[in-house]
Design a protein around this motif. Structure first.
Motif, PDB file in Angstrom:
ATOM      1  N   TRP A   1      -7.618   1.500  -2.967  1.00 24.00           N
ATOM      2  CA  TRP A   1      -6.513   0.880  -3.429  1.00 24.00           C
ATOM      3  C   TRP A   1      -6.800  -0.920  -3.677  1.00 24.00           C
ATOM      4  O   TRP A   1      -5.801  -1.509  -3.996  1.00 24.00           O
ATOM      5  CB  TRP A   1      -5.247   0.947  -2.202  1.00 24.00           C
ATOM      6  CG  TRP A   1      -4.142   0.550  -2.679  1.00 24.00           C
ATOM      7  CD1 TRP A   1      -3.184  -0.400  -2.515  1.00 24.00           C
ATOM      8  CD2 TRP A   1      -3.125   1.106  -3.763  1.00 24.00           C
ATOM      9  NE1 TRP A   1      -2.234  -0.593  -3.120  1.00 24.00           N
ATOM     10  CE2 TRP A   1      -2.088   0.556  -3.909  1.00 24.00           C
ATOM     11  CE3 TRP A   1      -3.469   2.292  -4.551  1.00 24.00           C
ATOM     12  CZ2 TRP A   1      -0.957   0.964  -5.003  1.00 24.00           C
ATOM     13  CZ3 TRP A   1      -2.427   2.474  -5.331  1.00 24.00           C
ATOM     14  CH2 TRP A   1      -1.258   1.815  -5.546  1.00 24.00           C
TER      15      TRP A   1
ATOM     16  N   LEU B   1      -1.161   4.795  -8.604  1.00 21.95           N
ATOM     17  CA  LEU B   1      -1.332   3.086  -9.531  1.00 21.95           C
ATOM     18  C   LEU B   1      -0.484   3.398 -10.542  1.00 21.95           C
ATOM     19  O   LEU B   1      -0.106   2.204 -10.948  1.00 21.95           O
ATOM     20  CB  LEU B   1      -2.742   3.512  -9.703  1.00 21.95           C
ATOM     21  CG  LEU B   1      -3.817   2.811  -9.013  1.00 21.95           C
ATOM     22  CD1 LEU B   1      -5.461   3.258  -9.253  1.00 21.95           C
ATOM     23  CD2 LEU B   1      -3.872   1.322  -8.627  1.00 21.95           C
TER      24      LEU B   1
ATOM     25  N   ASN C   1      -4.736   8.509  -5.754  1.00 25.78           N
ATOM     26  CA  ASN C   1      -4.390   7.152  -5.918  1.00 25.78           C
ATOM     27  C   ASN C   1      -4.153   6.819  -7.255  1.00 25.78           C
ATOM     28  O   ASN C   1      -3.410   5.916  -7.417  1.00 25.78           O
ATOM     29  CB  ASN C   1      -5.910   6.527  -5.529  1.00 25.78           C
ATOM     30  CG  ASN C   1      -6.166   6.239  -4.128  1.00 25.78           C
ATOM     31  OD1 ASN C   1      -5.955   5.146  -3.556  1.00 25.78           O
ATOM     32  ND2 ASN C   1      -6.796   6.934  -3.246  1.00 25.78           N
TER      33      ASN C   1
ATOM     34  N   GLN D   1       0.827  -1.287  -0.035  1.00 25.10           N
ATOM     35  CA  GLN D   1       0.000   0.094   0.143  1.00 25.10           C
ATOM     36  C   GLN D   1       0.986   1.365  -0.147  1.00 25.10           C
ATOM     37  O   GLN D   1       1.917   1.375   0.616  1.00 25.10           O
ATOM     38  CB  GLN D   1      -0.885  -0.198   1.323  1.00 25.10           C
ATOM     39  CG  GLN D   1      -1.815  -0.982   1.386  1.00 25.10           C
ATOM     40  CD  GLN D   1      -2.823  -0.938   2.407  1.00 25.10           C
ATOM     41  OE1 GLN D   1      -2.359  -0.391   3.351  1.00 25.10           O
ATOM     42  NE2 GLN D   1      -4.147  -1.324   2.326  1.00 25.10           N
TER      43      GLN D   1
END
Length: 276
Positions: A151, A95, A91, A52
């Motif tokens: 996530w 990614l 995010n 993460q």
């Protein structure tokens, strides 16, 4: 000693503050493309990215069902919408760097890295544009709770590059093409020129990010002699939790290389005849 691209990616992923993360992201993108233009590309290298990414203490991350819903017609509702967009964009930065660092064991052309570095830099700009708009409204990213499940797609596809391409750019980012025109109308009605400019930039550039996903997904299908449509359906059913939700922005999806028979059969409505 020169950082490899994978090491650059991990530096972004392990930086918590959003403004700092995106500044590092853009700095590394500039270094990558400067080296490419000079004809001396940086080494890809290998890395151990975190499962993460690092995140700031705020916003509080909640189960999607627990994130408060606000009506978009009010100023508070528009702030909540922008906060959600900022969270999505942050995010997305991670990614795109994660796909670079996570799958260095798969032999890919340099163009693969060009596309995701470019996407990461654009998402970094998107995050900052939305943060600027929030701050102009006396708010900021972190002022409201956010979606904790953003996530999950990355964790589910941690060892499957084709699955990652199918679910992240070709499903989640394609969803952005469906919903952004409605957001633009909301801020047109509010006569919010700053946010409109940001959303129009995001809308134009997200088509490219979906297209990169489609391009490299089809590239890998060709490498492994797989039927792209059948493979896409199987991977989405494996990794994406729930049906795809119409209405679909068929024009922009087509621009990004996504034909209707890819996504309509996965929808929670009966597909039209042309999409079967």
């Amino acid at each position: 000693m020169t950082q490899t691209l994978a090491e650059m990616a991990v530096e972004v992923l392990t930086t918590a503050d959003g403004r700092t993360k995106t500044a590092i992201s853009k700095k590394h993108a500039e270094a990558w493309f400067a080296a490419r233009e000079a004809g001396n590309p940086l080494p890809i290298g290998t890395a151990n990215p975190p499962l993460q990414p690092a995140r700031p203490e705020q916003p509080e991350l909640l189960n999607p069902r627990d994130v408060p819903r606000r009506k978009p017609g009010s100023p508070q509702g528009r702030i909540a919408m922008l906060h959600a967009v900022a969270h999505i964009e942050l995010n997305a930065v991670d990614l795109h760097w994660d796909i670079i660092a996570r799958f260095t064991d798969v032999d890919m052309p340099l163009g693969f890295y060009d596309d995701w570095v470019k996407s990461a830099a654009e998402e970094s700009n998107h995050f900052n544009l939305i943060c600027d708009s929030l701050e102009a409204k006396d708010s900021f990213y972190g002022a409201l709770p956010a979606h904790a499940g953003m996530w999950r797609a990355a964790e589910d596809t941690v060892d499957d590059l084709m699955g990652r391409l199918a679910v992240v750019p070709m499903v989640l980012e394609a969803r952005g093409l469906d919903v952004t025109p409605g957001m633009i109308r909301i801020f047109e009605n509010a006569k919010d020129a700053q946010t409109l400019e940001a959303l129009r930039i995001i809308y134009a550039e997200e088509v490219g990010h979906v297209a990169y996903g489609s391009k490299w997904f089809n590239f890998l299908c060709g490498r492994h002699a797989l039927d792209p449509k059948v493979t896409f359906h199987g991977l989405v059913q494996k990794y994406f939790h729930g049906a795809l939700k119409p209405p679909f922005n068929e024009e922009k999806r087509a621009d990004a290389g996504l034909p209707p028979d890819f996504y309509w059969p996965l929808a929670d409505e009966e597909p039209p005849a042309y999409a079967r």
